[in-house]
Design a protein around this motif. Sequence first.
Motif, PDB file in Angstrom:
ATOM      1  N   ARG A 237     -19.190  -8.729 -18.021  1.00  0.00           N
ATOM      2  CA  ARG A 237     -18.173  -9.789 -18.127  1.00  0.00           C
ATOM      3  C   ARG A 237     -18.747 -11.044 -18.771  1.00  0.00           C
ATOM      4  O   ARG A 237     -18.089 -11.697 -19.588  1.00  0.00           O
ATOM      5  N   LEU A 238     -19.962 -11.398 -18.410  1.00  0.00           N
ATOM      6  CA  LEU A 238     -20.590 -12.581 -19.003  1.00  0.00           C
ATOM      7  C   LEU A 238     -20.893 -12.371 -20.482  1.00  0.00           C
ATOM      8  O   LEU A 238     -20.846 -13.323 -21.266  1.00  0.00           O
ATOM      9  N   CYS A 239     -21.189 -11.143 -20.867  1.00  0.00           N
ATOM     10  CA  CYS A 239     -21.363 -10.856 -22.303  1.00  0.00           C
ATOM     11  C   CYS A 239     -20.045 -11.044 -23.049  1.00  0.00           C
ATOM     12  O   CYS A 239     -20.033 -11.542 -24.177  1.00  0.00           O
ATOM     13  N   CYS A 240     -18.937 -10.662 -22.415  1.00  0.00           N
ATOM     14  CA  CYS A 240     -17.626 -10.891 -23.040  1.00  0.00           C
ATOM     15  C   CYS A 240     -17.323 -12.382 -23.136  1.00  0.00           C
ATOM     16  O   CYS A 240     -16.790 -12.844 -24.159  1.00  0.00           O
ATOM     17  N   VAL A 241     -17.677 -13.141 -22.114  1.00  0.00           N
ATOM     18  CA  VAL A 241     -17.506 -14.595 -22.165  1.00  0.00           C
ATOM     19  C   VAL A 241     -18.379 -15.179 -23.271  1.00  0.00           C
ATOM     20  O   VAL A 241     -17.953 -16.081 -24.004  1.00  0.00           O
ATOM     21  N   GLU A 242     -19.573 -14.657 -23.429  1.00  0.00           N
ATOM     22  CA  GLU A 242     -20.475 -15.107 -24.496  1.00  0.00           C
ATOM     23  C   GLU A 242     -19.856 -14.852 -25.866  1.00  0.00           C
ATOM     24  O   GLU A 242     -19.941 -15.691 -26.761  1.00  0.00           O
ATOM     25  N   MET A 243     -19.225 -13.694 -26.025  1.00  0.00           N
ATOM     26  CA  MET A 243     -18.580 -13.396 -27.303  1.00  0.00           C
ATOM     27  C   MET A 243     -17.440 -14.372 -27.589  1.00  0.00           C
ATOM     28  O   MET A 243     -17.269 -14.807 -28.735  1.00  0.00           O
ATOM     29  N   VAL A 244     -16.688 -14.741 -26.555  1.00  0.00           N
ATOM     30  CA  VAL A 244     -15.608 -15.718 -26.733  1.00  0.00           C
ATOM     31  C   VAL A 244     -16.192 -17.083 -27.102  1.00  0.00           C
ATOM     32  O   VAL A 244     -15.672 -17.780 -27.984  1.00  0.00           O
ATOM     33  N   LEU A 245     -17.279 -17.471 -26.451  1.00  0.00           N
ATOM     34  CA  LEU A 245     -17.939 -18.743 -26.788  1.00  0.00           C
ATOM     35  C   LEU A 245     -18.444 -18.736 -28.230  1.00  0.00           C
ATOM     36  O   LEU A 245     -18.320 -19.739 -28.945  1.00  0.00           O
ATOM     37  N   LEU A 246     -18.996 -17.636 -28.659  1.00  0.00           N
ATOM     38  CA  LEU A 246     -19.497 -17.544 -30.034  1.00  0.00           C
ATOM     39  C   LEU A 246     -18.355 -17.593 -31.046  1.00  0.00           C
ATOM     40  O   LEU A 246     -18.500 -18.213 -32.110  1.00  0.00           O
ATOM     41  N   LEU A 247     -17.231 -16.964 -30.719  1.00  0.00           N
ATOM     42  CA  LEU A 247     -16.065 -17.080 -31.599  1.00  0.00           C
ATOM     43  C   LEU A 247     -15.570 -18.526 -31.649  1.00  0.00           C
ATOM     44  O   LEU A 247     -15.163 -19.012 -32.707  1.00  0.00           O
ATOM     45  N   GLY A 248     -15.620 -19.207 -30.507  1.00  0.00           N
ATOM     46  CA  GLY A 248     -15.267 -20.626 -30.476  1.00  0.00           C
ATOM     47  C   GLY A 248     -16.213 -21.455 -31.329  1.00  0.00           C
ATOM     48  O   GLY A 248     -15.780 -22.398 -32.013  1.00  0.00           O
ATOM     49  N   CYS A 249     -17.487 -21.108 -31.321  1.00  0.00           N
ATOM     50  CA  CYS A 249     -18.461 -21.808 -32.171  1.00  0.00           C
ATOM     51  C   CYS A 249     -18.136 -21.614 -33.650  1.00  0.00           C
ATOM     52  O   CYS A 249     -18.224 -22.568 -34.432  1.00  0.00           O
ATOM     53  N   VAL A 250     -17.741 -20.408 -34.024  1.00  0.00           N
ATOM     54  CA  VAL A 250     -17.388 -20.141 -35.420  1.00  0.00           C
ATOM     55  C   VAL A 250     -16.170 -20.968 -35.823  1.00  0.00           C
ATOM     56  O   VAL A 250     -16.141 -21.571 -36.903  1.00  0.00           O
TER      57      VAL A 250
END
Length: 154
Positions: free
Chosen positions: A82-95
Amino acid sequence: MIQRIQTFYLFLIAALIGVMFFAPLAWFAGEVGMFELHAFALETADGETLHHTIYLGILLVAACLLPLITIFLYRRRMLQIRLCCVEMVLLLGCVVMEGAYYYLGRRVVSDLAFHTQGFKPAIALPIVCLLFAYLAAKAIFRDELLIRESDRIR
């Protein structure tokens, strides 16, 4: 914990995002001078801040700390996924934030008669980290399946 491949992936994500704090993300040049987009500010060549990019900086800090926290939750694999999925959302937000601040920086120099802009290699690091976050989640899921299979056999 340390010998698992997902630990390497998560550490690599944190290291690459850490590089983004110090490396310029994009540059803009015009008649007035040169500007650089950094994680926390759009700055002139002299170091004077034109615009604060604090939201991008906050996202990058969260995207850097979350993989380090996830590494030490090795006994709770479903939470790690789940935290890896949250990390992916954060990285998309960074982009998305990088794109927004690049557009803002381009607007600063677009009024000038002569202007040019470009990307630095560090701007692509969140996309690379997205791949590593996916690979980490996949490896954690494989571990979870292996543990469930060994419990079923007993």
